[in-house]
Design a protein around this motif. Sequence first.
Motif, PDB file in Angstrom:
ATOM      1  N   PRO A  95       0.827  -1.212   0.000  1.00 35.62           N
ATOM      2  CA  PRO A  95       0.000   0.000   0.000  1.00 35.62           C
ATOM      3  C   PRO A  95       0.859   1.259   0.000  1.00 35.62           C
ATOM      4  O   PRO A  95       1.838   1.362   0.731  1.00 35.62           O
ATOM      5  CB  PRO A  95      -0.811  -0.121   1.298  1.00 35.62           C
ATOM      6  CG  PRO A  95      -0.907  -1.601   1.526  1.00 35.62           C
ATOM      7  CD  PRO A  95       0.414  -2.150   1.071  1.00 35.62           C
ATOM      8  N   GLY A  96       0.495   2.217  -0.847  1.00 31.45           N
ATOM      9  CA  GLY A  96       1.262   3.442  -0.980  1.00 31.45           C
ATOM     10  C   GLY A  96       0.452   4.679  -0.622  1.00 31.45           C
ATOM     11  O   GLY A  96      -0.543   4.600   0.101  1.00 31.45           O
ATOM     12  N   LEU A  97       0.907   5.815  -1.144  1.00 33.89           N
ATOM     13  CA  LEU A  97       0.270   7.097  -0.866  1.00 33.89           C
ATOM     14  C   LEU A  97      -0.141   7.759  -2.170  1.00 33.89           C
ATOM     15  O   LEU A  97       0.538   7.615  -3.184  1.00 33.89           O
ATOM     16  CB  LEU A  97       1.244   8.033  -0.136  1.00 33.89           C
ATOM     17  CG  LEU A  97       1.828   7.557   1.184  1.00 33.89           C
ATOM     18  CD1 LEU A  97       2.905   8.550   1.638  1.00 33.89           C
ATOM     19  CD2 LEU A  97       0.746   7.437   2.237  1.00 33.89           C
ATOM     20  N   HIS A  98      -1.238   8.519  -2.130  1.00 36.80           N
ATOM     21  CA  HIS A  98      -1.662   9.319  -3.271  1.00 36.80           C
ATOM     22  C   HIS A  98      -1.752  10.779  -2.838  1.00 36.80           C
ATOM     23  O   HIS A  98      -2.214  11.086  -1.744  1.00 36.80           O
ATOM     24  CB  HIS A  98      -3.010   8.840  -3.812  1.00 36.80           C
ATOM     25  CG  HIS A  98      -2.927   7.537  -4.525  1.00 36.80           C
ATOM     26  ND1 HIS A  98      -2.767   6.348  -3.871  1.00 36.80           N
ATOM     27  CD2 HIS A  98      -2.964   7.237  -5.855  1.00 36.80           C
ATOM     28  CE1 HIS A  98      -2.714   5.357  -4.750  1.00 36.80           C
ATOM     29  NE2 HIS A  98      -2.820   5.873  -5.956  1.00 36.80           N
ATOM     30  N   GLY A  99      -1.277  11.670  -3.714  1.00 35.57           N
ATOM     31  CA  GLY A  99      -1.283  13.085  -3.418  1.00 35.57           C
ATOM     32  C   GLY A  99      -2.366  13.830  -4.166  1.00 35.57           C
ATOM     33  O   GLY A  99      -3.189  13.218  -4.864  1.00 35.57           O
ATOM     34  N   PRO A 100      -2.371  15.157  -4.072  1.00 37.34           N
ATOM     35  CA  PRO A 100      -3.417  15.954  -4.716  1.00 37.34           C
ATOM     36  C   PRO A 100      -3.359  15.933  -6.234  1.00 37.34           C
ATOM     37  O   PRO A 100      -4.346  16.257  -6.900  1.00 37.34           O
ATOM     38  CB  PRO A 100      -3.156  17.366  -4.181  1.00 37.34           C
ATOM     39  CG  PRO A 100      -1.731  17.365  -3.761  1.00 37.34           C
ATOM     40  CD  PRO A 100      -1.435  15.978  -3.286  1.00 37.34           C
ATOM     41  N   ALA A 101      -2.195  15.522  -6.815  1.00 37.24           N
ATOM     42  CA  ALA A 101      -2.070  15.445  -8.272  1.00 37.24           C
ATOM     43  C   ALA A 101      -2.293  14.028  -8.792  1.00 37.24           C
ATOM     44  O   ALA A 101      -1.958  13.728  -9.940  1.00 37.24           O
ATOM     45  CB  ALA A 101      -0.703  15.955  -8.707  1.00 37.24           C
ATOM     46  N   ALA A 102      -2.861  13.141  -7.970  1.00 34.33           N
ATOM     47  CA  ALA A 102      -3.105  11.759  -8.391  1.00 34.33           C
ATOM     48  C   ALA A 102      -3.895  11.732  -9.688  1.00 34.33           C
ATOM     49  O   ALA A 102      -4.858  12.463  -9.867  1.00 34.33           O
ATOM     50  CB  ALA A 102      -3.857  11.011  -7.300  1.00 34.33           C
ATOM     51  N   PHE A 142       2.489  16.529  -5.866  1.00 35.60           N
ATOM     52  CA  PHE A 142       2.772  15.123  -5.568  1.00 35.60           C
ATOM     53  C   PHE A 142       1.677  14.250  -6.154  1.00 35.60           C
ATOM     54  O   PHE A 142       0.492  14.475  -5.927  1.00 35.60           O
ATOM     55  CB  PHE A 142       2.870  14.929  -4.054  1.00 35.60           C
ATOM     56  CG  PHE A 142       2.984  13.493  -3.609  1.00 35.60           C
ATOM     57  CD1 PHE A 142       3.980  12.674  -4.112  1.00 35.60           C
ATOM     58  CD2 PHE A 142       2.106  12.966  -2.675  1.00 35.60           C
ATOM     59  CE1 PHE A 142       4.095  11.350  -3.696  1.00 35.60           C
ATOM     60  CE2 PHE A 142       2.204  11.656  -2.245  1.00 35.60           C
ATOM     61  CZ  PHE A 142       3.207  10.846  -2.764  1.00 35.60           C
ATOM     62  N   ILE A 143       2.081  13.238  -6.925  1.00 36.58           N
ATOM     63  CA  ILE A 143       1.117  12.326  -7.556  1.00 36.58           C
ATOM     64  C   ILE A 143       0.882  11.103  -6.674  1.00 36.58           C
ATOM     65  O   ILE A 143      -0.235  10.845  -6.230  1.00 36.58           O
ATOM     66  CB  ILE A 143       1.617  11.898  -8.950  1.00 36.58           C
ATOM     67  CG1 ILE A 143       1.718  13.113  -9.877  1.00 36.58           C
ATOM     68  CG2 ILE A 143       0.685  10.837  -9.545  1.00 36.58           C
ATOM     69  CD1 ILE A 143       2.375  12.820 -11.212  1.00 36.58           C
ATOM     70  N   SER A 144       1.935  10.347  -6.426  1.00 36.35           N
ATOM     71  CA  SER A 144       1.797   9.133  -5.616  1.00 36.35           C
ATOM     72  C   SER A 144       3.173   8.590  -5.281  1.00 36.35           C
ATOM     73  O   SER A 144       4.178   8.999  -5.860  1.00 36.35           O
ATOM     74  CB  SER A 144       0.998   8.054  -6.371  1.00 36.35           C
ATOM     75  OG  SER A 144       1.714   7.617  -7.528  1.00 36.35           O
ATOM     76  N   ALA A 145       3.204   7.657  -4.342  1.00 35.17           N
ATOM     77  CA  ALA A 145       4.422   6.908  -4.023  1.00 35.17           C
ATOM     78  C   ALA A 145       4.013   5.467  -3.772  1.00 35.17           C
ATOM     79  O   ALA A 145       3.155   5.198  -2.930  1.00 35.17           O
ATOM     80  CB  ALA A 145       5.115   7.487  -2.794  1.00 35.17           C
TER      81      ALA A 145
END
Length: 207
Positions: A95-102, A142-145
Amino acid sequence: MPSAEAAGAAEPGFVTFEIFRTDGAATDAALVEAAGCELAVWPGPVSARIHTALDGGAVVIRAVWPDEASHRATSGLAGHRGVLSTTTFGGTAAPGLHGPAAGRAPGIVAVATRHFAGRDSADAVLKLLGDSGAWKRGFPGFISATPYLSPDGRTFVNYPMWVDEAAYRAWMADPRIAEGQQEIARLEVAPPEYLVCRVTADFRKGA
């Protein structure tokens, strides 16, 4: 490229990263062209992406496969003129992270490879990354990691993405990044390998 839009969900499939260290920008360009020709007809992967290092001297191919049994390396690229070394990683997404630019196309990505004693250390790093999500999810650009773990849990590749270089530079200038890196470093058994790359091309089966 398959992705999970819901924050915290892991991508399906098996993902490989092939990192080609080269003797400079001219070889990078030639390798990108050769890789593009191969990936256009490459059977097997659901999708693939070519990257070049911002400072030159490396090309990275990331491929998504239906499962571990179906993956294979690109043929011939390791022996391309000007390629100094090749490193290959294969693993599954955590599981990762999603940002406001996802959902936006990435302009800059990082390929951060870390080495641990085993799965317990890798799991501790995954927790650290999850705990840092509160501020990262709102970071502009930030899109995602997405973190990927090798089957034995000893190698870990994190793959964060940003819309452009300005967003990446702002991210790295945030003091919370340095704090998090220090915590991760305590769990590593070898120095990390970190490449910052431009996205050069995307390939998708059927596209």
